[in-house]
Scaffold this motif. Structure first.
Motif, short mmCIF file in Angstrom:
data_model
loop_
_atom_site.label_atom_id
_atom_site.label_comp_id
_atom_site.label_asym_id
_atom_site.label_seq_id
_atom_site.Cartn_x
_atom_site.Cartn_y
_atom_site.Cartn_z
N GLY A 157 73.37 -46.84 -10.60
CA GLY A 157 72.78 -46.55 -11.91
C GLY A 157 72.87 -47.71 -12.86
O GLY A 157 73.47 -48.74 -12.56
N ILE A 158 72.28 -47.51 -14.02
CA ILE A 158 72.17 -48.63 -14.96
C ILE A 158 73.51 -49.07 -15.50
O ILE A 158 73.61 -50.12 -16.11
CB ILE A 158 71.25 -48.29 -16.15
N GLU A 159 74.52 -48.27 -15.30
CA GLU A 159 75.82 -48.70 -15.81
C GLU A 159 76.49 -49.69 -14.88
O GLU A 159 77.32 -50.49 -15.32
CB GLU A 159 76.71 -47.49 -16.01
N ASN A 160 76.17 -49.61 -13.63
CA ASN A 160 76.83 -50.49 -12.67
C ASN A 160 75.94 -51.61 -12.17
O ASN A 160 76.44 -52.66 -11.78
CB ASN A 160 77.31 -49.67 -11.47
N ALA A 161 74.67 -51.36 -12.15
CA ALA A 161 73.77 -52.37 -11.61
C ALA A 161 73.70 -53.56 -12.55
O ALA A 161 73.58 -53.40 -13.76
CB ALA A 161 72.38 -51.78 -11.42
N THR A 162 73.81 -54.72 -11.99
CA THR A 162 73.65 -55.95 -12.78
C THR A 162 72.46 -56.73 -12.21
O THR A 162 72.10 -56.55 -11.05
CB THR A 162 74.90 -56.83 -12.73
N PRO A 163 71.89 -57.57 -13.03
CA PRO A 163 70.70 -58.31 -12.58
C PRO A 163 70.91 -59.02 -11.25
O PRO A 163 70.04 -58.97 -10.36
CB PRO A 163 70.48 -59.30 -13.72
N LYS A 164 72.04 -59.65 -11.10
CA LYS A 164 72.25 -60.42 -9.87
C LYS A 164 72.28 -59.52 -8.65
O LYS A 164 71.67 -59.83 -7.62
CB LYS A 164 73.56 -61.19 -10.00
N LYS A 165 72.99 -58.42 -8.77
CA LYS A 165 73.08 -57.51 -7.64
C LYS A 165 71.72 -56.90 -7.31
O LYS A 165 71.36 -56.74 -6.14
CB LYS A 165 74.10 -56.40 -7.95
N ILE A 166 71.00 -56.56 -8.34
CA ILE A 166 69.67 -55.99 -8.13
C ILE A 166 68.79 -56.99 -7.40
O ILE A 166 68.09 -56.66 -6.45
CB ILE A 166 69.02 -55.60 -9.47
N LEU A 167 68.85 -58.21 -7.85
CA LEU A 167 68.03 -59.26 -7.24
C LEU A 167 68.37 -59.42 -5.77
O LEU A 167 67.50 -59.50 -4.91
CB LEU A 167 68.25 -60.58 -8.00
N GLN A 168 69.65 -59.47 -5.49
CA GLN A 168 70.07 -59.64 -4.10
C GLN A 168 69.57 -58.50 -3.24
O GLN A 168 69.09 -58.70 -2.12
CB GLN A 168 71.59 -59.75 -4.02
N LEU A 169 69.68 -57.31 -3.79
CA LEU A 169 69.26 -56.13 -3.04
C LEU A 169 67.76 -56.18 -2.77
O LEU A 169 67.31 -55.97 -1.63
CB LEU A 169 69.62 -54.88 -3.83
N LEU A 170 67.00 -56.47 -3.79
CA LEU A 170 65.55 -56.52 -3.63
C LEU A 170 65.16 -57.58 -2.61
O LEU A 170 64.30 -57.36 -1.76
CB LEU A 170 64.89 -56.83 -4.98
N GLN A 171 65.81 -58.70 -2.69
CA GLN A 171 65.41 -59.81 -1.81
C GLN A 171 65.85 -59.58 -0.37
O GLN A 171 65.21 -60.04 0.56
CB GLN A 171 65.99 -61.12 -2.34
N SER A 172 66.94 -58.86 -0.21
CA SER A 172 67.41 -58.64 1.16
C SER A 172 66.61 -57.54 1.83
O SER A 172 66.41 -57.56 3.04
CB SER A 172 68.90 -58.31 1.15
N ASN A 173 66.14 -56.59 1.05
CA ASN A 173 65.45 -55.45 1.65
C ASN A 173 63.95 -55.62 1.77
O ASN A 173 63.33 -54.98 2.61
CB ASN A 173 65.72 -54.19 0.82
N LEU A 174 63.38 -56.43 0.95
CA LEU A 174 61.94 -56.41 0.84
C LEU A 174 61.34 -57.80 0.82
O LEU A 174 61.92 -58.72 0.27
CB LEU A 174 61.54 -55.69 -0.45
N LYS A 175 60.18 -57.88 1.39
CA LYS A 175 59.43 -59.11 1.28
C LYS A 175 58.69 -59.10 -0.05
O LYS A 175 58.41 -58.06 -0.60
CB LYS A 175 58.43 -59.22 2.42
N GLY A 176 58.35 -60.26 -0.51
CA GLY A 176 57.56 -60.34 -1.73
C GLY A 176 58.40 -60.43 -2.97
O GLY A 176 57.89 -60.50 -4.06
N PHE A 177 59.70 -60.43 -2.82
CA PHE A 177 60.57 -60.55 -3.98
C PHE A 177 61.34 -61.85 -3.97
O PHE A 177 62.30 -62.02 -4.71
CB PHE A 177 61.55 -59.37 -4.05
N GLN A 178 60.92 -62.73 -3.10
CA GLN A 178 61.71 -63.95 -2.91
C GLN A 178 61.65 -64.87 -4.13
O GLN A 178 62.61 -65.57 -4.42
CB GLN A 178 61.25 -64.69 -1.66
N ASP A 179 60.53 -64.84 -4.81
CA ASP A 179 60.43 -65.77 -5.94
C ASP A 179 60.75 -65.09 -7.26
O ASP A 179 60.54 -65.63 -8.33
CB ASP A 179 59.05 -66.41 -6.00
N LEU A 180 61.27 -63.89 -7.16
CA LEU A 180 61.76 -63.22 -8.35
C LEU A 180 63.04 -63.93 -8.80
O LEU A 180 63.83 -64.37 -7.97
CB LEU A 180 62.09 -61.78 -7.99
#
Length: 302
Positions: A157-180
DNA sequence: AGGGGAATAT
DNA sequence: GATATTCCCC
């Protein structure tokens, strides 16, 4: 006065060269009415990455000129002189000329005020950095946003998620987020939190958001079995109370305020060890009307 | 470094 | 006016 003929010699281009004396700042502070001429907006060059501020004395000008020799960015010059000859001479090797005093607003578009010692570093960093294309404006399509929300939830949730962690998660799970990048996530997370706060606030006042979000939605957003977390409720309380006149004026059909229980005695629908609202000075200066409204909003949930 | 949020730009 | 970017402080 300023000899810019060495700038841009040997095919080099220098980004912002801003010659700005202390007196000009004082002048601008006093009355922000000065006119700037020949200001050239350069959308391809992000402001602040290689901005220079020179002091008025000739020695520091020479220092900077020396350090600029290997720089490769377009240059802008400002000075007090507005004679055509001076301007033309400065434009030899620069792409723009600003006449002081410059309105603060305009100035801030072009430069970052830094101490002189910082400036040389900036120049040196930029020296090895051939200009990159500016990243296109990020578009958070519904689909992309959905992935973002999933990541946030997965991270607690928004209380625990931080930008860096979100970014890592998006990039590890999905294509197309590499240049985010992290800053784009930060920005979106900020808006996302704000939107949820708004929903929570409306809900606390007994209203639905315009998109129809109700308490169940809020709960599901949080992936929680209970109401929004106290920290968020407290945040909403803080801003709500701060803006209370405005908010209350919009509540034409606010729930009838007849409950005299007051906010402090509200029993919150949390299961366990969350801190209780009130019972302390933390709510001491909240308005009675608001507390009653919120009281009712909560009570209706029980 | 990087989180958070205000200020600014688009 | 909403939304994305940048700036700046902690």
């Amino acid at each position: 006065m300023i000899d810019t003929s060495t700038i841009g010699a040997s095919g080099q281009r220098i980004k912002w060269w801003v010659h700005l004396g202390r007196s000009a700042f004082q002048e601008m502070d006093r009355n922000n009415k000065g006119k700037a001429v020949l200001i050239e907006s350069d959308n391809n060059s992000p402001v602040g990455q290689s901005t220079l501020v020179l002091d008025d004395d000739e020695q520091s000008i020479q220092e900077i000129l020396t350090s600029l020799e290997n720089c490769c960015h377009p240059c802008k010059v400002t000075s007090e002189g507005d004679e055509v000859g001076t301007i033309l001479r400065s434009l030899d090797g620069s792409c723009a000329y600003l006449v002081k005093p410059i309105p603060l607003r305009d100035l801030n578009m072009h430069i970052n005020l830094k101490r002189k010692n910082d400036l040389v570093q900036v120049v040196q960093q930029q020296t090895n950095n051939v200009s990159r294309a500016k990243k296109p404006r990020m578009s958070w399509t519904p689909l992309v946003h959905e992935k973002f929300v999933e990541s946030v939830q997965e991270l607690g949730g928004i209380e625990n998620a931080t930008p860096k962690k979100i970014l890592q998660l998006l990039q590890s799970n999905l294509k197309g987020f590499q240049d985010l990048d992290r800053e784009e996530i930060s920005s979106h997370l900020q808006k996302y939190r704000d939107s949820i706060k708004r929903k929570v606030q409306l809900h606390m006042l007994g209203y639905r958001d315009k998109d129809g979000t109700n308490s169940e939605h809020i709960q599901s957003i949080y992936q929680m079995k209970e109401h929004p977390p106290m920290t968020l409720v407290n945040q909403v309380l803080k801003t709500t109370v701060a803006n209370e006149p405005d908010i209350l004026s919009q509540q034409r059909q606010a729930p009838a305020a007849k409950n005299t229980q007051g906010f402090q005695s509200v029993t919150l629908p949390f299961e366990t060890n969350l801190p209780t609202i009130g019972g302390s000075t933390s709510c001491g200066n909240q308005s009675n009307a608001l507390m009653i409204q919120m009281d009712e909003a909560f009570s209706s949930e029980l």
